[in-house]
Design a protein around this motif. Sequence first.
Motif, PDB file in Angstrom:
ATOM      1  N   GLU A 195       0.831  -1.206   0.000  1.00  0.00           N
ATOM      2  CA  GLU A 195       0.000   0.000   0.000  1.00  0.00           C
ATOM      3  C   GLU A 195       0.866   1.255   0.000  1.00  0.00           C
ATOM      4  O   GLU A 195       0.583   2.228  -0.710  1.00  0.00           O
ATOM      5  CB  GLU A 195      -0.927  -0.010   1.212  1.00  0.00           C
ATOM      6  CG  GLU A 195      -1.899   1.146   1.263  1.00  0.00           C
ATOM      7  CD  GLU A 195      -2.842   1.063   2.461  1.00  0.00           C
ATOM      8  OE1 GLU A 195      -3.574   2.039   2.674  1.00  0.00           O
ATOM      9  OE2 GLU A 195      -2.826   0.036   3.174  1.00  0.00           O
ATOM     10  N   GLU A 196       1.939   1.242   0.750  1.00  0.00           N
ATOM     11  CA  GLU A 196       2.814   2.409   0.869  1.00  0.00           C
ATOM     12  C   GLU A 196       3.654   2.608  -0.386  1.00  0.00           C
ATOM     13  O   GLU A 196       3.720   3.713  -0.930  1.00  0.00           O
ATOM     14  CB  GLU A 196       3.728   2.245   2.087  1.00  0.00           C
ATOM     15  CG  GLU A 196       4.634   3.432   2.362  1.00  0.00           C
ATOM     16  CD  GLU A 196       3.866   4.682   2.773  1.00  0.00           C
ATOM     17  OE1 GLU A 196       4.365   5.786   2.502  1.00  0.00           O
ATOM     18  OE2 GLU A 196       2.754   4.557   3.322  1.00  0.00           O
ATOM     19  N   LYS A 242       2.226   4.077  -3.986  1.00  0.00           N
ATOM     20  CA  LYS A 242       1.737   5.453  -4.158  1.00  0.00           C
ATOM     21  C   LYS A 242       2.289   6.141  -5.404  1.00  0.00           C
ATOM     22  O   LYS A 242       1.686   7.085  -5.906  1.00  0.00           O
ATOM     23  CB  LYS A 242       2.057   6.282  -2.914  1.00  0.00           C
ATOM     24  CG  LYS A 242       1.244   5.871  -1.691  1.00  0.00           C
ATOM     25  CD  LYS A 242       1.598   6.704  -0.477  1.00  0.00           C
ATOM     26  CE  LYS A 242       0.749   6.302   0.730  1.00  0.00           C
ATOM     27  NZ  LYS A 242       1.107   7.081   1.941  1.00  0.00           N
ATOM     28  N   ARG A 253      -1.886   0.843  -8.732  1.00  0.00           N
ATOM     29  CA  ARG A 253      -1.863   1.037  -7.276  1.00  0.00           C
ATOM     30  C   ARG A 253      -2.991   0.236  -6.618  1.00  0.00           C
ATOM     31  O   ARG A 253      -2.775  -0.418  -5.593  1.00  0.00           O
ATOM     32  CB  ARG A 253      -2.014   2.525  -6.956  1.00  0.00           C
ATOM     33  CG  ARG A 253      -1.913   2.834  -5.469  1.00  0.00           C
ATOM     34  CD  ARG A 253      -1.797   4.325  -5.234  1.00  0.00           C
ATOM     35  NE  ARG A 253      -2.991   5.053  -5.642  1.00  0.00           N
ATOM     36  CZ  ARG A 253      -3.049   5.888  -6.673  1.00  0.00           C
ATOM     37  NH1 ARG A 253      -1.976   6.110  -7.419  1.00  0.00           N
ATOM     38  NH2 ARG A 253      -4.166   6.533  -6.955  1.00  0.00           N
ATOM     39  N   THR A 308      -2.447  -2.945  -4.057  1.00  0.00           N
ATOM     40  CA  THR A 308      -3.057  -2.929  -2.728  1.00  0.00           C
ATOM     41  C   THR A 308      -3.909  -4.176  -2.510  1.00  0.00           C
ATOM     42  O   THR A 308      -3.924  -4.749  -1.416  1.00  0.00           O
ATOM     43  CB  THR A 308      -3.915  -1.665  -2.550  1.00  0.00           C
ATOM     44  OG1 THR A 308      -3.073  -0.505  -2.694  1.00  0.00           O
ATOM     45  CG2 THR A 308      -4.554  -1.623  -1.171  1.00  0.00           C
ATOM     46  N   ASP A 309      -4.600  -4.614  -3.554  1.00  0.00           N
ATOM     47  CA  ASP A 309      -5.433  -5.814  -3.447  1.00  0.00           C
ATOM     48  C   ASP A 309      -4.602  -7.065  -3.125  1.00  0.00           C
ATOM     49  O   ASP A 309      -5.109  -8.000  -2.505  1.00  0.00           O
ATOM     50  CB  ASP A 309      -6.199  -6.049  -4.757  1.00  0.00           C
ATOM     51  CG  ASP A 309      -7.339  -5.068  -4.956  1.00  0.00           C
ATOM     52  OD1 ASP A 309      -7.740  -4.412  -3.980  1.00  0.00           O
ATOM     53  OD2 ASP A 309      -7.826  -4.954  -6.097  1.00  0.00           O
ATOM     54  N   PRO A 312      -3.406  -4.785   4.519  1.00  0.00           N
ATOM     55  CA  PRO A 312      -3.632  -3.394   4.932  1.00  0.00           C
ATOM     56  C   PRO A 312      -2.779  -3.005   6.127  1.00  0.00           C
ATOM     57  O   PRO A 312      -2.479  -3.834   6.987  1.00  0.00           O
ATOM     58  CB  PRO A 312      -5.128  -3.379   5.279  1.00  0.00           C
ATOM     59  CG  PRO A 312      -5.477  -4.795   5.592  1.00  0.00           C
ATOM     60  CD  PRO A 312      -4.603  -5.631   4.723  1.00  0.00           C
ATOM     61  N   LYS A 330     -10.055  -0.924   2.717  1.00  0.00           N
ATOM     62  CA  LYS A 330      -9.566  -1.868   1.717  1.00  0.00           C
ATOM     63  C   LYS A 330      -8.855  -3.007   2.444  1.00  0.00           C
ATOM     64  O   LYS A 330      -7.827  -2.795   3.091  1.00  0.00           O
ATOM     65  CB  LYS A 330      -8.600  -1.180   0.748  1.00  0.00           C
ATOM     66  CG  LYS A 330      -9.221  -0.021  -0.033  1.00  0.00           C
ATOM     67  CD  LYS A 330     -10.255  -0.499  -1.028  1.00  0.00           C
ATOM     68  CE  LYS A 330     -10.740   0.653  -1.897  1.00  0.00           C
ATOM     69  NZ  LYS A 330     -11.764   0.210  -2.866  1.00  0.00           N
ATOM     70  N   GLY A 354      -7.523  -5.928   1.145  1.00  0.00           N
ATOM     71  CA  GLY A 354      -6.437  -6.602   0.460  1.00  0.00           C
ATOM     72  C   GLY A 354      -6.530  -8.116   0.571  1.00  0.00           C
ATOM     73  O   GLY A 354      -7.607  -8.708   0.422  1.00  0.00           O
TER      74      GLY A 354
END
Length: 367
Positions: free
Chosen positions: A77-78, A81, A88, A92-93, A97, A104, A106
């Motif tokens: 996630e980080e 970006k 993105r 993330t998925d 999280p 979300k 994930g």
Amino acid sequence: MSRGDNAAMTVSQTLRPSQLPDMNQIATLCEAGWYDTADSMLRMVRASESDNPHVVQAAAVTAVARRVLALDAEDFEEIGKVLPADLRIRLTDAGFPHHPRAAKRGALGDLVPLYELLLEVLDIRMHREEPQQVVVTCHILAEYLGQLAWQTVLGDGGDPLTLPSKVGEKWGGDGQDCAHTSAMNATARRSLHAAQGDEEGYTSYLDKFHSRLGEALGVCAMNHATIDVGERPDVGITCPHPCQWALFGTREERRSLDARVRLARIFQESGLVALRHHAPVGHFFGVPSGSEIGNSWVATWNKLNEQWADGSNPMLDPSAPGYDVDVSNEALPGLSRLVSVIAARPIHAGHLLRDVGAAAIAEMRAA
């Protein structure tokens, strides 16, 4: 500035501009799956004070590709970006999280994107002839197979935010009349509270307990109200006195879950996954060869495809969901079918990493 950036700057300062890597060469490396090498070379170009915005963005994207290849899933996630919005979201998925109650979810909500990425990374590692990384990836893939099997029942990947409403009775209790070992019971207990507290406790749960959740759930699936002793392979602890929550659904649905959990356990206990424990890092010995991996996979595949006493091995059942997945050119032929049968749905190697690489290549071509 990181140690890697310092090293890149030192090297770049010793090279004339004409000696710096060419963008087309770096793009070719990305096309071949060498994202980490491309990242290092782009750092050299960046350290030479290149302010071309395309080079800057290409360097940022290849840095993401390197970390995705390393399966740094807690930070997807980080690090995502800097990517275009569609990439993105997909990244993330496939990750976990950062926050216990993030909207979300994930891989906690759905393990399929993560498994598509794992299969993609495995193919890349095999193509690059990196046997140690192949067995590490197989080990990670094995860890969550039990949860992947349970996803058809739970509706998610064992998300600690929703799990408390789906389990109960002896789950995470005092261990009385429960088949769980003390370690499994500790995992069960932590799963009930991991998403209810602060970020530190949640992160600790992800680091130390979440990968063990499938093993605890597996004991609940292999209960004596569903399968009699001797009907199927003995793959570990079974539950003689199941909770009512574990008996949800029809008997056929429970028998299907039991079968898929047993396949997951067979893979987890296989010689292929065991190679991970015989490959110590930094000791200059014990790294498995490509032929050892191949031989271990053949032995594992044969074990997975043995018929069971009750004739119910889904790996031999053409009507089993996921059975018809056939990827002839994958690193370990048949692995996608195994993952698909355990998940009870088709799962193939994805192309997330390839698409991240393509985004970097587009920037390099424009530079």
